[in-house]
Design a protein around this motif. Structure first.
Motif, short mmCIF file in Angstrom:
data_model
loop_
_atom_site.label_atom_id
_atom_site.label_comp_id
_atom_site.label_asym_id
_atom_site.label_seq_id
_atom_site.Cartn_x
_atom_site.Cartn_y
_atom_site.Cartn_z
N ARG A 36 0.82 -1.13 -0.10
CA ARG A 36 -0.25 -0.04 0.09
C ARG A 36 0.93 1.24 0.07
O ARG A 36 0.80 2.19 -1.00
N LYS A 106 -4.45 5.76 -3.16
CA LYS A 106 -4.31 7.07 -3.21
C LYS A 106 -3.02 7.41 -3.72
O LYS A 106 -2.11 6.69 -3.95
N SER A 109 -1.94 13.99 -1.85
CA SER A 109 -3.04 15.17 -2.00
C SER A 109 -2.43 16.59 -2.62
O SER A 109 -3.20 16.88 -3.54
N ASN A 135 10.52 13.38 4.62
CA ASN A 135 9.87 12.14 4.85
C ASN A 135 10.74 11.00 4.37
O ASN A 135 11.08 10.03 5.04
N SER A 205 -3.79 9.05 12.74
CA SER A 205 -3.40 8.33 11.52
C SER A 205 -3.49 6.79 11.73
O SER A 205 -2.98 6.04 12.92
N ALA A 206 -4.33 5.97 11.10
CA ALA A 206 -4.81 4.76 11.03
C ALA A 206 -3.70 3.70 11.19
O ALA A 206 -3.63 2.69 11.68
N HIS A 207 -2.58 4.10 10.16
CA HIS A 207 -1.50 3.03 10.14
C HIS A 207 -0.18 3.28 11.03
O HIS A 207 0.68 2.37 11.11
N LYS A 217 7.65 2.93 8.98
CA LYS A 217 7.78 4.41 9.31
C LYS A 217 8.86 4.51 10.34
O LYS A 217 8.61 3.45 11.42
N ASN A 221 3.96 11.24 11.72
CA ASN A 221 3.63 12.17 10.50
C ASN A 221 3.80 13.55 11.10
O ASN A 221 4.34 14.36 10.66
N1 FAQ Z 1 -2.20 12.39 0.49
O1 FAQ Z 1 -2.57 6.34 8.49
P1 FAQ Z 1 -1.88 7.49 7.66
C1 FAQ Z 1 7.05 13.46 -3.71
C2 FAQ Z 1 -3.96 8.56 3.56
S1 FAQ Z 1 6.62 12.07 -3.16
C3 FAQ Z 1 -3.16 11.28 0.32
O2 FAQ Z 1 -1.11 8.34 8.25
P2 FAQ Z 1 0.41 6.12 6.47
C4 FAQ Z 1 8.29 13.55 -4.80
C5 FAQ Z 1 -2.95 7.31 3.82
O3 FAQ Z 1 -2.75 6.83 2.49
C6 FAQ Z 1 5.39 12.36 -1.96
N2 FAQ Z 1 -3.44 10.54 1.16
O4 FAQ Z 1 -1.14 6.76 6.40
C7 FAQ Z 1 7.63 14.56 -5.96
C8 FAQ Z 1 -4.10 6.46 4.33
O5 FAQ Z 1 -5.19 6.02 3.57
P3 FAQ Z 1 -5.02 4.49 3.16
C9 FAQ Z 1 4.65 11.08 -1.45
C10 FAQ Z 1 -2.86 10.52 2.37
O6 FAQ Z 1 0.73 5.66 5.12
C11 FAQ Z 1 7.94 15.98 -5.58
C12 FAQ Z 1 -4.93 7.52 5.27
O7 FAQ Z 1 -4.59 8.87 4.73
N3 FAQ Z 1 5.53 10.61 -0.45
O8 FAQ Z 1 6.27 14.47 -3.48
C13 FAQ Z 1 -2.01 11.45 2.76
O9 FAQ Z 1 0.65 5.76 7.63
C14 FAQ Z 1 7.61 16.92 -6.70
C15 FAQ Z 1 -4.36 7.45 6.73
O10 FAQ Z 1 -3.03 8.19 6.90
C16 FAQ Z 1 5.14 9.51 0.13
O11 FAQ Z 1 4.32 8.76 -0.25
C17 FAQ Z 1 -1.74 12.45 1.70
N4 FAQ Z 1 -0.54 13.49 1.86
O12 FAQ Z 1 1.16 7.75 6.48
C18 FAQ Z 1 7.30 14.15 -6.99
C19 FAQ Z 1 6.21 9.04 1.20
N5 FAQ Z 1 -1.49 11.29 3.95
O13 FAQ Z 1 -3.62 4.06 2.38
C20 FAQ Z 1 6.94 15.23 -8.11
C21 FAQ Z 1 5.87 7.36 1.63
C22 FAQ Z 1 -1.94 10.50 4.45
O14 FAQ Z 1 -5.37 3.77 4.31
C23 FAQ Z 1 7.15 16.48 -7.72
N6 FAQ Z 1 4.64 7.40 2.42
N7 FAQ Z 1 -2.89 9.77 3.35
O15 FAQ Z 1 -6.14 4.43 1.98
C24 FAQ Z 1 4.41 7.90 3.58
O16 FAQ Z 1 5.45 8.23 4.51
C25 FAQ Z 1 3.10 7.72 4.38
O17 FAQ Z 1 2.30 6.77 3.67
C26 FAQ Z 1 2.47 8.85 4.87
C27 FAQ Z 1 0.89 8.57 5.29
C28 FAQ Z 1 3.22 9.86 5.73
C29 FAQ Z 1 2.16 9.76 3.44
#
Ligand code: FAQ
Length: 313
Positions: A36, A106, A109, A135, A205-207, A217, A221
């Motif tokens: 995921r 997802k 955002s 991050n 934060s669910a996860h 992680k 967050n």
């Molecule tokens: N947008 O329980 P948590 C970049 C969702 S890369 C949408 O806290 P988690 C490079 C979350 O999926 C940017 N949805 O979730 C670039 C969960 O829903 P689900 C991306 C969001 O996973 C720059 C629900 O809310 N980076 O920018 C968002 O423990 C310029 C509950 O949330 C990553 O993906 C959001 N902002 O923590 C490219 C880093 N936040 O899946 C081009 C890796 C939360 O149950 C141009 N990911 N949700 O349906 C992570 O570190 C984590 O997944 C978090 C969220 C911190 C994003």
């Protein structure tokens, strides 16, 4: 149900900071949670190219265009690395893309907001990549080996992206009053979406609990959001720019900036698909994928031909 003995051994490995590799035993929920997060991370990198591609043909100089082109290309590479990392967990690229295209997976955002001036290229690099780095530096320490290693290379490139964006903002902020106003306007529009990138507050934060226990992680967050805010404010202030948050102030006793209330209604509205650009972003991604079908078929046919030649040789 996972075998309790295997589960305990797995947790011991995690606690000892031993990386989990694709062929190692892992709890099913660990695998699913990683699929995921990694696939959503990959989708974010790919969809994240769209706001910037909007300005490629209108970059103000060849130099700026070449730099922006290189940056966007890097994002494509990050997406592909991350899809590969997800595939090591036993899921196919087609499966994760289907989930995205059906609106079930997802992506960040922040990429649902429009890039309406050249200054937005600055704000995206400075703030969006700046937030992504905070991050992703933390994720270098994630427990899953392929994800952790992908993060190391990605972070090196992200730091170039952050500087590329900041350079654009610096030149506008030091330019004419109109140019400075463009930089201020972009900061006003991209600040809160960047702050929201870190996801809901820890209590919502669910996860997070399980992900922190399994070291998917490494930091929460809110911890990461605070680090991003603390390191970014000075970078804006030295350019004479102001942040669109009247409650932002340095707190001597905590050693951090206090910040105002985040508009979670806006956040969830965008996450649920109703942001200003959600439909456009997703439709564009679907169309590009469909347009590329013949390329994938040709690549597979070519690989099959080479394979059959090596077999008969
Ligand atoms: N947008 O329980 P948590 C970049 C969702 S890369 C949408 O806290 P988690 C490079 C979350 O999926 C940017 N949805 O979730 C670039 C969960 O829903 P689900 C991306 C969001 O996973 C720059 C629900 O809310 N980076 O920018 C968002 O423990 C310029 C509950 O949330 C990553 O993906 C959001 N902002 O923590 C490219 C880093 N936040 O899946 C081009 C890796 C939360 O149950 C141009 N990911 N949700 O349906 C992570 O570190 C984590 O997944 C978090 C969220 C911190 C994003």
């Amino acid at each position: 149900m996972d075998d309790p003995k295997k589960l305990a051994e797995f947790q011991e490995k995690i606690d000892a900071d031993i990386k989990i590799e694709p062929r190692d035993w892992m709890p099913e929920k660990y695998r699913q949670n990683l699929i995921r997060q990694i696939s959503q991370h990959a989708h974010s990198e790919i969809i994240g190219m769209q706001p910037e591609k909007n300005w490629l043909t209108r970059a103000p100089s060849i130099r700026a265009k070449k730099i922006l082109m290189a940056k966007i290309q890097d994002e494509a590479g990050h997406g592909l690395y991350l899809y590969c990392a997800a595939e090591t967990l036993g899921v196919s690229r087609e499966q994760v893309l289907n989930l995205l295209h059906e609106g079930k997976a997802k992506y960040s955002s922040v990429f649902n907001y429009p890039a309406i001036t050249w200054a937005d290229m600055g704000a995206i690099g400075w703030l969006v990549d700046g937030a992504a780095i905070v991050n992703q530096v933390s994720l270098q320490g994630t427990s899953y080996g392929p994800y952790s290693r992908a993060m190391v290379k990605i972070c090196m490139e992200e730091s170039f992206h952050q500087r590329q964006g900041y350079e654009v903002v610096v030149s506008l902020a030091k330019g004419t009053p109109e140019q400075k106003q463009m930089a201020q306007d972009a900061l006003n529009r991209w600040w809160w979406p960047s702050v929201m990138m870190f996801g809901p507050h820890d209590a919502e934060s669910a996860h997070s609990n399980q992900s922190l226990k399994w070291k998917i992680k490494r930091e929460s967050n809110d911890e990461l959001r605070q680090r991003f805010i603390d390191k970014t404010i000075h970078q804006g202030e030295i350019l004479g720019l102001t942040f669109p948050d009247p409650d932002l102030k340095w707190n001597e006793s905590t050693g951090h900036y206090d910040y105002g209330k985040i508009d979670w209604d806006e956040f969830w509205n965008v996450v649920k698909g109703n942001g200003p650009g959600n439909k456009q972003r997703l439709n564009h991604n679907i169309a590009a994928h469909e347009d590329g079908q013949w390329v994938r078929e040709a690549a597979i046919a070519y690989a099959d031909k080479i394979n059959s030649k090596t077999k008969t040789a």
